[in-house]
Every structure is written in C-alpha cells, then in structure tokens.
Scaffold this motif. Structure first.
Motif, PDB file in Angstrom:
ATOM      1  N   VAL A   1      55.965  18.044  32.499  1.00 47.29           N
ATOM      2  CA  VAL A   1      56.613  19.024  31.960  1.00 47.29           C
ATOM      3  C   VAL A   1      56.109  19.632  30.652  1.00 47.29           C
ATOM      4  CG1 VAL A   1      59.145  19.665  31.074  1.00 47.29           C
ATOM      5  CG2 VAL A   1      58.914  18.388  33.242  1.00 47.29           C
ATOM      6  N   VAL A   2      56.095  18.806  29.701  1.00 45.44           N
ATOM      7  CA  VAL A   2      55.582  19.140  28.475  1.00 45.44           C
ATOM      8  C   VAL A   2      54.239  19.932  28.713  1.00 45.44           C
ATOM      9  CG1 VAL A   2      54.515  18.575  26.162  1.00 45.44           C
ATOM     10  CG2 VAL A   2      56.594  17.378  26.953  1.00 45.44           C
TER      11      VAL A   2
ATOM     12  N   LEU B   1      53.300  21.561  31.327  1.00 42.35           N
ATOM     13  CA  LEU B   1      53.512  23.080  31.865  1.00 42.35           C
ATOM     14  C   LEU B   1      54.108  23.990  30.959  1.00 42.35           C
ATOM     15  CD1 LEU B   1      55.150  21.763  35.201  1.00 42.35           C
ATOM     16  CD2 LEU B   1      53.058  22.962  35.040  1.00 42.35           C
ATOM     17  N   VAL B   2      54.763  23.533  30.060  1.00 40.63           N
ATOM     18  CA  VAL B   2      55.594  24.498  29.092  1.00 40.63           C
ATOM     19  C   VAL B   2      54.366  24.847  28.201  1.00 40.63           C
ATOM     20  CG1 VAL B   2      57.332  24.417  27.197  1.00 40.63           C
ATOM     21  CG2 VAL B   2      57.837  23.560  29.494  1.00 40.63           C
ATOM     22  N   ALA B   3      53.548  23.958  27.569  1.00 42.13           N
ATOM     23  CA  ALA B   3      52.650  24.249  26.580  1.00 42.13           C
ATOM     24  C   ALA B   3      51.441  24.788  27.066  1.00 42.13           C
ATOM     25  CB  ALA B   3      52.324  22.923  25.914  1.00 42.13           C
ATOM     26  N   GLU B   4      50.977  24.983  28.423  1.00 41.37           N
ATOM     27  CA  GLU B   4      49.759  25.358  28.740  1.00 41.37           C
ATOM     28  C   GLU B   4      49.402  26.751  28.593  1.00 41.37           C
ATOM     29  OE1 GLU B   4      46.194  25.126  30.532  1.00 41.37           O
ATOM     30  OE2 GLU B   4      47.581  23.290  30.575  1.00 41.37           O
TER      31      GLU B   4
ATOM     32  N   SER C   1      49.960  15.116  26.364  1.00 39.35           N
ATOM     33  CA  SER C   1      49.875  16.533  27.096  1.00 39.35           C
ATOM     34  C   SER C   1      49.787  17.640  26.322  1.00 39.35           C
ATOM     35  CB  SER C   1      51.375  16.500  27.891  1.00 39.35           C
ATOM     36  OG  SER C   1      51.619  17.342  28.818  1.00 39.35           O
TER      37      SER C   1
ATOM     38  N   SER D   1      46.970  20.560  27.028  1.00 36.36           N
ATOM     39  CA  SER D   1      47.215  21.751  27.031  1.00 36.36           C
ATOM     40  C   SER D   1      46.293  22.521  26.106  1.00 36.36           C
ATOM     41  CB  SER D   1      48.693  22.294  26.836  1.00 36.36           C
ATOM     42  OG  SER D   1      49.421  21.412  27.547  1.00 36.36           O
TER      43      SER D   1
ATOM     44  N   PHE E   1      48.009  26.053  34.374  1.00 38.61           N
ATOM     45  CA  PHE E   1      49.309  26.293  34.391  1.00 38.61           C
ATOM     46  C   PHE E   1      49.793  26.290  36.176  1.00 38.61           C
ATOM     47  CE2 PHE E   1      53.236  28.307  35.503  1.00 38.61           C
ATOM     48  CZ  PHE E   1      54.320  27.486  34.923  1.00 38.61           C
TER      49      PHE E   1
END
Length: 371
Positions: free
Chosen positions: A39-40, A42-45, A92, A96, A332
C-alpha cells in the motif's frame, strides 16, 4: 552494473519472512506487513517519480538506498510487529523513489545519438540484479550458520545498501532541456511534473500501449515468489528446492542479459519468444513433476528477455521531460497487476498467471505496431 548488482546483494532478502515468524508473528500479522509494504508503495510510486523529475533523479536514487538501509536498521534494533511495519514503510518509500528515477537517470545521461546503448545497460543491470540473489542467499546462509541470528544478516544488508548509495552518487545525471532555454520562466514545480508525466502516460497512444504491456508482463513477475511452492507441490525434494529456485533465477538473468541484443527484434520475433515461454509454462503446469521446473526456468528466461525489450521500448517512446514520472506510472500499474496475480493465485493457482502471460502474447503484435 555494479550499482545494480549491489542493490540486490541484500542477504536479508532470503530470510526476512522466516525472521518474522521466528519472532512470534502470526500468519495474519505477516500478511499485514506485506500489505503495508504494498500500500505504501502504491501511494508513493507516482508522486515520487515527479519528485525525481523536479529535484533530481540521482538524488532520488541515492536517497532510496539510504532509506532501504534505514529500514533494515530499524528491523535489527526493533524486531517487533511495529518495528517491522516501520521498516517496510521505509523500504517501500525507498523503492518508490528508485522506481522510475533510475531508468530516467540512465536514459537521459546518454546523448541522443547513443540511446541505442540503453538497451544493453538495462539488460545488463537486470541480469546483474538477478544474479546478485545467489551470493546474497549464500551470505545469509553463512551468517545464519555461525549462530549469530537474524541481526547480523540485517546489519550486513544495511552495509550493502549504504555502499550502493555511495556508488550511486557517482552516476552521471543530465537533466532534460528546459522548455524555456532563456530562463525567463520559472522551472516547473512538482505538481506540474506530476501532471505532465501522468498525461503522457495516459493520453499518448504509443506510450500508453507499451506501458500497459510492461505493466501486465511485469506484474506476472509476482510468479517468482511462488517458485519454491511450485517446486514443493511438484515433489521436488526439499533439499534441492533452493538449487531449483537459484537455477531459475540464473536462467532469468541469462534472458535479461540477452534482452540488450534483442532490442532490435521485430514484433513477430518477440511475440514468438514470449509465446514459446508461455507454452513451456503451460506444459510445466500440466505435467506438475520435478523435471517441470526446467520448463519453468525456460519460461522465466524468455519472459525476462521480452520484458527487458518492452521496458526499453517504453523509454524510447517517452518524449516529455517527466520521464521518471511516466516510468513510475508504469511501476504503479505493475504493482496493481502484481497484487491481482497474488489474489488470482489464491483462487486458481498458476493458471490465472498463465492466462495473463498469454494475454500479453496475443496483444503484443498490436502493441509494438503502435506508431
């Protein structure tokens, strides 16, 4: 290539799942840690790709390796669920920052007339990263055998990440030419870089087509996590499972290394290569016997070759200044497909993964034909 090799020469890779269980974490807690990691990331990518475009790709890559080192240090000092979760978040975030920035850094460092060299650089880096898993696992085994426990493995991993960060500071960086050479307009900010990169990824057909192919095929790489389970399910003796998995990684490295030479292949030759790889995987899954792992290795070599070529084609088709952001959009999408592969495996085993690879095989000629 030295940076790529050291970046994956991380002994803790081979033992972290075992470490979590050994500290008393339940399966649900281990799954929660992996979920935090995903999740981290995906959010930061995508935002981190825009940060690299705005403030410097080399700076992003160096920071990524330092963040990864900090993650393992947290694990060594605080081996609890909370500590592992914090470490995964740092790892993560670092991943990213590196994703997208590294490819953009290497590609833009080449003069326009030398961009053909990127294929060889990308294939060599991919192969080096896969090969690094072999000595990394050996170092983890050696340290564990000495009786020191998991902490020494973590601290050695901290050291390799910091050395990688130091080497990364020497990577050449050439920033894209500004749209206003006279300098009369201020440099675009982070949000402008983010918007430009997302727009090119979503609205520019040549980029979008290859990006989606990279995402689906790259997401299939989640299958690698299941190679030990496949070997066990197909009655490979437990004592030889590590050798079977390492052999598959080596074959993948060979395929990735050949990707540079295959960069100029036409669409039908590439399609035939991935089709042959998928057929090998289908036969392996159908036979489900120990020797079928040889066919899995064949699949992984052909798969890695085509993936490297598609990643190179993606860089060739990006024309805007937000190269790291566009590549992060690809990262992503790859993560989303990878999560789908994990879910599909839980429902249908290897066959949904085979279907995803077959889908790319069918669509690849059209993707590569897109002008």
């Amino acid at each position: 290539m030295a940076v790529a090799f050291l970046a994956d020469l991380v002994p803790v890779y081979a033992l972290y799942a075992v470490w979590f269980v050994a500290t008393g974490l339940s399966e649900a807690q281990v799954s929660a840690l992996f979920a935090i990691w995903s999740v981290v990331g995906l959010v930061a990518e995508v935002p981190s790709g825009a940060l690299a475009d705005r403030f410097g790709r080399r700076r992003a890559v160096v920071t990524a390796y330092v963040g990864q080192a900090a993650a393992y240090a947290v694990w060594a000092l605080w081996p609890t669920f909370t500590g592992f979760a914090a470490g995964f978040a740092l790892w993560s975030l670092g991943g990213s920052l590196e994703s997208g920035a590294k490819e953009a850094l290497l590609y833009d460092a080449l003069a326009p007339g030398e961009r053909w060299r990127y294929a060889r650089i990308a294939s060599g880096s991919s192969a080096a990263g896969l090969l690094a898993q072999v000595p990394g696992a050996a170092l983890a085994t050696l340290l564990w055998a000495t009786g020191g426990g998991f902490a020494p493995v973590a601290w050695l991993s901290v050291g390799t990440c910091l050395v990688t960060a130091a080497l990364a500071t020497r990577l050449p960086e050439v920033r894209p030419e500004p749209s206003d050479p006279a300098g009369d307009e201020p440099e675009p900010g982070w949000f402008a870089a983010l918007r430009a990169g997302v727009a090119e990824a979503a609205a520019h057909p040549p980029v979008r087509a290859v990006l989606l192919a990279v995402a689906v095929l790259g997401g299939v790489d989640a299958l690698e996590e299941y190679f030990p389970l496949l070997a066990a399910d197909w009655s490979v003796p437990t004592s030889t499972i590590p050798a079977a998995v390492v052999a598959t990684a080596v074959t993948g490295a060979a395929g990735a290394a050949l990707g540079g030479a295959a960069a100029g292949w036409g669409r039908w030759r590439l399609t035939a290569t991935i089709a042959a790889a998928v057929v090998a995987l289908v036969v392996a899954a159908t036979l489900a016997v120990p020797l079928a792992m040889v066919l899995v290795a064949v699949f992984y070599g052909g798969y890695r070759l085509v993936l490297v070529v598609l990643e190179v084609r993606l860089q060739d088709r990006i024309t805007g200044p937000s190269r790291a952001t566009v590549t992060s959009v690809s990262g992503f999408a790859t993560e989303v497909v990878g999560l789908a592969v994990f879910g599909a495996w839980a429902v249908g085993g290897i066959w949904p993964v085979v279907a995803a690879a077959a889908l790319v095989t069918v669509l690849l000629p059209r993707v590569l034909r897109t002008p």
